[in-house]
Write a protein that holds these residues in place. Structure first.
Motif, PDB file in Angstrom:
ATOM      1  N   CYS A 136       0.801  -1.226   0.000  1.00 25.08           N
ATOM      2  CA  CYS A 136       0.000   0.000   0.000  1.00 25.08           C
ATOM      3  C   CYS A 136       0.836   1.280   0.000  1.00 25.08           C
ATOM      4  N   ARG A 137       2.074   1.241   0.463  1.00 30.93           N
ATOM      5  CA  ARG A 137       2.898   2.447   0.419  1.00 30.93           C
ATOM      6  C   ARG A 137       3.103   2.909  -1.021  1.00 30.93           C
ATOM      7  N   ARG A 138       3.445   1.999  -1.920  1.00 26.75           N
ATOM      8  CA  ARG A 138       3.594   2.366  -3.328  1.00 26.75           C
ATOM      9  C   ARG A 138       2.264   2.849  -3.890  1.00 26.75           C
ATOM     10  N   TRP A 139       1.184   2.210  -3.485  1.00 27.62           N
ATOM     11  CA  TRP A 139      -0.143   2.575  -3.990  1.00 27.62           C
ATOM     12  C   TRP A 139      -0.515   3.993  -3.584  1.00 27.62           C
ATOM     13  N   THR A 140      -0.213   4.376  -2.353  1.00 28.44           N
ATOM     14  CA  THR A 140      -0.558   5.722  -1.905  1.00 28.44           C
ATOM     15  C   THR A 140       0.402   6.764  -2.471  1.00 28.44           C
ATOM     16  N   ASP A 141       1.671   6.419  -2.645  1.00 34.43           N
ATOM     17  CA  ASP A 141       2.677   7.388  -3.088  1.00 34.43           C
ATOM     18  C   ASP A 141       2.665   7.634  -4.586  1.00 34.43           C
ATOM     19  N   TYR A 142       2.238   6.650  -5.369  1.00 36.88           N
ATOM     20  CA  TYR A 142       2.340   6.762  -6.828  1.00 36.88           C
ATOM     21  C   TYR A 142       1.010   6.441  -7.514  1.00 36.88           C
ATOM     22  N   PRO A 143      -0.003   7.276  -7.310  1.00 36.89           N
ATOM     23  CA  PRO A 143      -1.300   7.012  -7.964  1.00 36.89           C
ATOM     24  C   PRO A 143      -1.229   7.112  -9.474  1.00 36.89           C
ATOM     25  N   GLU A 144      -0.160   7.764  -9.998  1.00 35.27           N
ATOM     26  CA  GLU A 144      -0.053   7.913 -11.447  1.00 35.27           C
ATOM     27  C   GLU A 144       0.354   6.624 -12.155  1.00 35.27           C
ATOM     28  N   LEU A 145       0.800   5.618 -11.425  1.00 32.92           N
ATOM     29  CA  LEU A 145       1.189   4.365 -12.071  1.00 32.92           C
ATOM     30  C   LEU A 145      -0.040   3.711 -12.697  1.00 32.92           C
ATOM     31  N   PRO A 146       0.026   3.330 -13.955  1.00 31.18           N
ATOM     32  CA  PRO A 146      -1.122   2.682 -14.594  1.00 31.18           C
ATOM     33  C   PRO A 146      -1.532   1.419 -13.851  1.00 31.18           C
ATOM     34  N   VAL A 147      -2.804   1.153 -13.835  1.00 28.04           N
ATOM     35  CA  VAL A 147      -3.339   0.004 -13.104  1.00 28.04           C
ATOM     36  C   VAL A 147      -2.700  -1.298 -13.563  1.00 28.04           C
ATOM     37  N   ASP A 148      -2.423  -1.421 -14.858  1.00 19.76           N
ATOM     38  CA  ASP A 148      -1.906  -2.685 -15.382  1.00 19.76           C
ATOM     39  C   ASP A 148      -0.401  -2.667 -15.627  1.00 19.76           C
ATOM     40  N   ALA A 149       0.311  -1.660 -15.108  1.00 18.19           N
ATOM     41  CA  ALA A 149       1.761  -1.590 -15.267  1.00 18.19           C
ATOM     42  C   ALA A 149       2.435  -2.618 -14.361  1.00 18.19           C
TER      43      ALA A 149
ATOM     44  N   GLU B 140     -15.381   1.150 -20.833  1.00 24.28           N
ATOM     45  CA  GLU B 140     -14.015   1.054 -21.339  1.00 24.28           C
ATOM     46  C   GLU B 140     -13.032   1.124 -20.169  1.00 24.28           C
ATOM     47  N   ALA B 141     -11.799   0.726 -20.438  1.00 26.39           N
ATOM     48  CA  ALA B 141     -10.781   0.716 -19.387  1.00 26.39           C
ATOM     49  C   ALA B 141     -10.618   2.086 -18.746  1.00 26.39           C
ATOM     50  N   GLY B 142     -10.527   3.125 -19.563  1.00 31.68           N
ATOM     51  CA  GLY B 142     -10.346   4.470 -19.037  1.00 31.68           C
ATOM     52  C   GLY B 142     -11.499   4.919 -18.162  1.00 31.68           C
ATOM     53  N   GLU B 143     -12.721   4.526 -18.515  1.00 38.00           N
ATOM     54  CA  GLU B 143     -13.888   4.905 -17.709  1.00 38.00           C
ATOM     55  C   GLU B 143     -13.865   4.204 -16.353  1.00 38.00           C
ATOM     56  N   LEU B 144     -13.473   2.941 -16.367  1.00 36.22           N
ATOM     57  CA  LEU B 144     -13.373   2.199 -15.109  1.00 36.22           C
ATOM     58  C   LEU B 144     -12.321   2.817 -14.190  1.00 36.22           C
ATOM     59  N   VAL B 145     -11.166   3.159 -14.764  1.00 36.63           N
ATOM     60  CA  VAL B 145     -10.089   3.730 -13.963  1.00 36.63           C
ATOM     61  C   VAL B 145     -10.481   5.104 -13.425  1.00 36.63           C
ATOM     62  N   ALA B 146     -11.237   5.875 -14.200  1.00 38.74           N
ATOM     63  CA  ALA B 146     -11.684   7.196 -13.734  1.00 38.74           C
ATOM     64  C   ALA B 146     -12.594   7.049 -12.509  1.00 38.74           C
ATOM     65  N   GLU B 147     -13.520   6.094 -12.557  1.00 41.14           N
ATOM     66  CA  GLU B 147     -14.382   5.843 -11.406  1.00 41.14           C
ATOM     67  C   GLU B 147     -13.554   5.386 -10.205  1.00 41.14           C
ATOM     68  N   TYR B 148     -12.631   4.489 -10.475  1.00 37.68           N
ATOM     69  CA  TYR B 148     -11.771   3.949  -9.421  1.00 37.68           C
ATOM     70  C   TYR B 148     -10.910   5.038  -8.785  1.00 37.68           C
ATOM     71  N   ALA B 149     -10.389   5.955  -9.586  1.00 34.07           N
ATOM     72  CA  ALA B 149      -9.493   6.992  -9.064  1.00 34.07           C
ATOM     73  C   ALA B 149     -10.182   7.833  -7.999  1.00 34.07           C
ATOM     74  N   THR B 150     -11.441   8.151  -8.228  1.00 31.76           N
ATOM     75  CA  THR B 150     -12.194   8.923  -7.229  1.00 31.76           C
ATOM     76  C   THR B 150     -12.397   8.113  -5.959  1.00 31.76           C
ATOM     77  N   ALA B 151     -12.827   6.860  -6.127  1.00 33.44           N
ATOM     78  CA  ALA B 151     -13.053   6.001  -4.964  1.00 33.44           C
ATOM     79  C   ALA B 151     -11.759   5.770  -4.195  1.00 33.44           C
ATOM     80  N   ALA B 152     -10.640   5.638  -4.923  1.00 29.29           N
ATOM     81  CA  ALA B 152      -9.359   5.355  -4.276  1.00 29.29           C
ATOM     82  C   ALA B 152      -8.863   6.547  -3.469  1.00 29.29           C
ATOM     83  N   TYR B 153      -9.161   7.752  -3.909  1.00 27.14           N
ATOM     84  CA  TYR B 153      -8.741   8.928  -3.142  1.00 27.14           C
ATOM     85  C   TYR B 153      -9.505   8.998  -1.823  1.00 27.14           C
TER      86      TYR B 153
END
Length: 316
Positions: free
Chosen positions: A164-177, A224-237
């Motif tokens: 979770c440290r990487r997850w909180t520090d680097y939200p810009e990393l693509p989900v599938d990277a 689409e993938a981008g739409e899913l990630v956009a929804e997720y980004a808000t929830a993740a914050y």
């Protein structure tokens, strides 16, 4: 079937407690994978589990680098588990071993879902499925560790928090990277809460050659993938919001909010221009402070076209 050796140098197993713990963890995880929210099909062949010094054999110092092996004749699955760790506290050592067993059991079960008569090799080892496979395994670690799961062998497990440290520090990393293979369990948790608990299991059952996880997710969600990630980004914050779709209070208590790219104060008749880029399937967070009773307009511009992509008005 568990295979182990005693008195075999650094490959030996210290005591029968380790074997008993692995057996209980594997059996509990198997039941959870079949009867829990993922609802995966059972294995149609035996699984051999070997307990030995995995790191020295496979050239890795990472105790989580544990292989899933399939024999050439495809008669059975095989998996390797560490015979010991370097963790000093015995309780933490046991929790870590239990989580490792659940992690590898998940790999075996997910791999088995992709095997069919038409495709006896499955898609599990295809590169485009790697991130989804690792994220699923960590997700199962997380689900089993929760008090409501009721599984004593996984009680208070927190191995998943190590990502979770990487997850909180680097939200810009693509989900599938590659850097997100393990941290993207949070994305899968969001999918379960947003689209139903069984969606992850359905994705594995629908896996087929020529269709990666994003294609299957689109067929299941209509997004689409981008739409899913956009929804997720808000929830993740908002991952400390009990009513949110990505609620991880233990992680928030340890690592606090996800990283904000930039903060700015907004005043009347004052424009604030931020030039930045956002990686595909990643996100960045920006925080704005506005004076009372100020109407704020936020425009997202595409730099190559210099046109307004989105506009949102709000009153602060």
């Amino acid at each position: 079937t568990l295979f182990r050796s005693v008195g075999n140098g650094h490959h030996g197993v210290e005591d029968e407690v380790t074997i008993a713990l692995y057996r209980e963890a594997l059996q509990t995880a198997a039941r959870f994978l079949m009867e829990g929210p993922l609802r995966l099909r059972g294995l149609q062949r035996a699984c051999h589990v070997y307990v030995f010094d995995v790191a020295t054999v496979f050239g890795s110092a990472d105790p989580r680098t544990i292989p899933v092996v399939v024999d050439e004749e495809k008669r059975f699955f095989s998996v390797g588990l560490r015979n010991r760790t370097s963790i000093v506290q015995l309780e933490e050592d046991r929790k870590y071993m239990a989580a490792s067993a659940a992690h590898e059991a998940t790999h075996i079960f997910c791999y088995a879902q992709t095997l069919t008569e038409r495709d006896p090799d499955g898609v599990y080892f295809d590169r485009e499925w790697t991130w989804f496979a690792e994220a699923t395994a960590v997700l199962v670690e997380y689900l089993l560790s929760q008090p409501e799961s009721g599984h004593a062998v996984f009680r208070n497990g927190d191995s998943w928090m190590g990502y979770c440290r990487r997850w909180t520090d680097y939200p810009e990393l693509p989900v599938d990277a590659e850097e997100s293979w393990y941290t993207s369990f949070a994305f899968l948790l969001f999918l379960m809460n947003q689209y139903g608990a069984e969606i992850i299991g359905r994705v594995w059952k629908l896996a087929s050659p020529g269709a990666g996880p994003w294609e299957v997710l689109k067929s299941e969600t209509g997004q689409e993938a981008g739409e899913l990630v956009a929804e997720y980004a808000t929830a993740a914050y908002l991952y400390n919001d009990r009513s949110g779709k990505c609620y991880l209070p233990e992680a928030f208590g340890r690592f606090r909010p996800r990283a904000v790219r930039r903060s700015a104060k907004l005043g009347r008749d004052k424009d604030e221009v931020i030039e930045d880029s956002v990686p595909a399937l990643g996100c960045r967070y920006y925080r704005f402070f506005a004076e009372p009773a100020t109407e704020v307009t936020i425009r997202a511009l595409r730099s190559e076209e210099r046109r307004v992509g989105k506009e949102r008005r709000s009153r602060c």
